[in-house]
Design an enzyme around this catalytic site. Structure first.
Site, PDB file in Angstrom:
ATOM      1  N   ILE A 177      -0.078  -1.929   8.489  1.00 38.34           N
ATOM      2  CA  ILE A 177       0.510  -3.055   7.967  1.00 38.34           C
ATOM      3  C   ILE A 177       2.012  -2.945   7.822  1.00 38.34           C
ATOM      4  CG2 ILE A 177       0.925  -4.275   5.678  1.00 38.34           C
ATOM      5  CD1 ILE A 177      -1.782  -3.422   4.687  1.00 38.34           C
ATOM      6  N   GLU A 220      -2.271   2.450   4.658  1.00 33.96           N
ATOM      7  CA  GLU A 220      -2.410   1.012   5.017  1.00 33.96           C
ATOM      8  C   GLU A 220      -2.913   0.987   6.514  1.00 33.96           C
ATOM      9  OE1 GLU A 220       1.902   2.490   5.812  1.00 33.96           O
ATOM     10  OE2 GLU A 220       0.131   2.985   4.555  1.00 33.96           O
TER      11      GLU A 220
END
Length: 305
Positions: A177, A220
């Site tokens: 991300i 992430e």
């Protein structure tokens, strides 16, 4: 109308057709029953794509006795977790410890006492359900509710071996991300956790082919395994994942490339003949992800030979 596909399956192994008929009649309303008169046929059924949930196994059979069948099943990775209940008419002389030592979970004696037989079968199936539930949670990431790193290790190893045997391509994706630390700093970790859950489910939903797999890799990052998938198809899938996440429209004012959350993806395809191991594949996939970040993020980069 009953849906047999949703019923638990019981494999009954007995060379006596009358015994099979009695047990089938006892369980046919609640379970899917598969009979096998010959031990070899029982082994084939147990190792099939749709294995039984429980096996009722006669001990005294020609060719291969029940003890040997049980031993074969318990020494096979594919079948060792299937609970086995021995069925015998010689309870007064049989060596019960031998059966339990081989991995059987219980004995049922002939002549059958229906309430007792039903109770014992139901108890073992209930234990199996609970065990499967525990194992499922052991492989689930608590935050995102998709598979975790432990499950990834198992799936990846299995698919790598399969790809090596079948000489078919295996593609992998590493997903990160963009500027997620900035997101947490700006919106708080509560919002960050919610964003992770939404993105994880978006990736999972995009992977709608049988065999496609995604796990949370850490923080992430997510890792995708795409069996039987070449470079062109893997790029197409990666682009679809990237687009779907961007179209979620999750606000990200702290991103320097977009007002919404975006992801970067690195892709690599293991082809037949490549002298590589799993660690090599992960390294190549991660290098492609690094390149995607270097080249501006919110993009897919394919590792080139």
């Amino acid at each position: 109308m009953n849906d047999d596909s949703k019923k638990e399956k019981i494999l009954i192994v007995d060379d006596n057709k009358e015994n099979i008929a009695l047990l089938m009649n006892l369980f046919k309303d609640k379970y899917k029953i598969v009979p096998a008169i010959k031990p070899r046929r029982a082994l084939e059924i147990a190792k099939s794509e749709n294995p039984p949930d429980l096996i009722l196994l006669d001990i005294l059979m020609p060719e291969i006795d029940g003890y040997e069948v049980c031993n074969m099943l318990k020494n096979d990775e594919q079948t060792k977790k299937i609970p086995i209940i021995f069925v015998t008419a010689v309870s007064e002389v049989m060596d019960a410890t031998k059966g339990f030592a081989l991995g059987a979970v219980d004995y049922i004696t002939k002549p059958f006492h229906p309430p007792m037989v039903k109770a014992r079968v139901e108890m073992q199936l209930n234990l199996k359900r609970k065990q499967e539930l525990l194992e499922k949670f052991a492989f689930i990431d608590a935050l995102t509710e998709i598979s975790n790193r432990r499950r990834l290790d198992e799936v990846f190893e299995k698919e790598f071996k399969r790809a090596s045997r079948s000489e078919l391509p295996l593609s992998t994706l590493m997903i990160d991300i963009d500027f997620f630390k900035n997101y947490n700093d700006t919106y708080g970790h509560g919002r960050g956790d919610e964003a992770l859950r939404i993105i994880a489910k978006s990736i999972e939903k995009t992977l709608n082919r049988a065999g496609d797999f995604v796990a949370r890799y850490g923080g992430e990052e997510f890792f995708v395994v795409l069996p039987y998938t070449g470079p062109e198809d893997s790029k197409m899938i990666a682009e679809k994942i990237r687009t779907n996440v961007e179209e979620l429209g999750i606000e990200h004012s702290a991103s320097s490339i977009s007002e919404k959350i975006t992801i970067s993806i690195g892709a690599f395809t293991f082809m037949p003949g490549m002298n590589m191991n799993i660690c090599d594949i992960i390294e190549r996939t991660d290098s492609a992800l690094y390149k995607a970040k270097e080249n501006g993020r919110n993009r897919v980069e394919i590792s080139q030979d």
